[in-house]
Design an enzyme around this catalytic site. Sequence first.
Site, PDB file in Angstrom:
ATOM      1  N   GLY A 179      -4.986  -0.004  -9.479  1.00  0.00           N
ATOM      2  CA  GLY A 179      -5.933  -1.106  -9.522  1.00  0.00           C
ATOM      3  C   GLY A 179      -5.299  -2.390  -9.002  1.00  0.00           C
TER       4      GLY A 179
ATOM      5  N   THR B 179      -9.132   0.671  -7.039  1.00  0.00           N
ATOM      6  CA  THR B 179      -8.682  -0.526  -6.347  1.00  0.00           C
ATOM      7  C   THR B 179      -8.917  -1.702  -7.301  1.00  0.00           C
ATOM      8  OG1 THR B 179      -8.843  -1.749  -4.244  1.00  0.00           O
ATOM      9  CG2 THR B 179     -10.919  -0.999  -5.214  1.00  0.00           C
TER      10      THR B 179
ATOM     11  N   VAL C 205      -1.730   0.039  -3.738  1.00  0.00           N
ATOM     12  CA  VAL C 205      -1.942  -0.890  -4.841  1.00  0.00           C
ATOM     13  C   VAL C 205      -3.057  -1.836  -4.430  1.00  0.00           C
ATOM     14  CG1 VAL C 205      -0.912  -2.696  -6.274  1.00  0.00           C
ATOM     15  CG2 VAL C 205       0.493  -0.752  -5.515  1.00  0.00           C
ATOM     16  N   CYS C 206      -3.988  -2.082  -5.359  1.00  0.00           N
ATOM     17  CA  CYS C 206      -5.061  -3.039  -5.139  1.00  0.00           C
ATOM     18  C   CYS C 206      -5.878  -2.645  -3.898  1.00  0.00           C
ATOM     19  CB  CYS C 206      -4.456  -4.440  -5.036  1.00  0.00           C
ATOM     20  SG  CYS C 206      -5.612  -5.814  -5.273  1.00  0.00           S
ATOM     21  N   THR C 207      -6.224  -3.599  -3.051  1.00  0.00           N
ATOM     22  CA  THR C 207      -7.058  -3.312  -1.884  1.00  0.00           C
ATOM     23  C   THR C 207      -6.299  -2.627  -0.760  1.00  0.00           C
ATOM     24  OG1 THR C 207      -6.694  -5.579  -1.115  1.00  0.00           O
ATOM     25  CG2 THR C 207      -8.731  -5.139  -2.353  1.00  0.00           C
TER      26      THR C 207
END
Length: 221
Positions: free
Chosen positions: A148, A118, A98-100
């Site tokens: 993202g 990301t 998830v995300c970075t």
Amino acid sequence: MNIVFVLFDNVTQLDFSGPVQFLSRLPGAKTHVVNKDGKAVSTDCGFAIVPTGSFAECPQADIICVPGGHGVRQAIADAAIVNFVREQATAATWVTSVCTGSFILGAAGLLHGKRATTHWAYTQLLPLFGATHEEARVVRDGNLVTAGGVTSGIDFALELIAMAQGEDVARTIQLALEYDPAPPFDGGHPSRTAAPIVSGLRDRVYHSAAADMEVAINAIL
């Protein structure tokens, strides 16, 4: 089914707490929240999370999920974290972020030649790990599933539940947790947000944050 979440200091708590709330409802699931030593980790919200155990105590994951946060800059250079993710990924059914958190997968060599996503402010850095950015809230490439930024983790969890156990199970969990988003504003992504708000946020936060992340990534390549 063992679902493993990998934590580190300065993690974005919603990257973790959103998907864990949903994935923990999977029938037959056992959730493992782990870090290097099993001690509490700091979050970006000013409180700590106590893991269920350490890397050494963790069983083989069926699903491994890596959240993001500003602590990713340090985590990608931490051999214990990167090696744990790499080793777990070899036998996991699903390898996710998830995300970075995607950059930790990248540091483990898991993004090369893959489509991924990301947080919107960092997508330009995915090619540093040999990945191709795909513009979507959730991207699947084989058994790799990346989400993202932050709240995308909830959508990711529901899509993964549907892939793992069927759409009816996903819909049931969505109903149980009353996930029926109706945000008060049209936005949340640069493509749907007024340009002055996007540029202001980039100038205040994300130009420097993305530059710092790029320096951290280049340092390990």
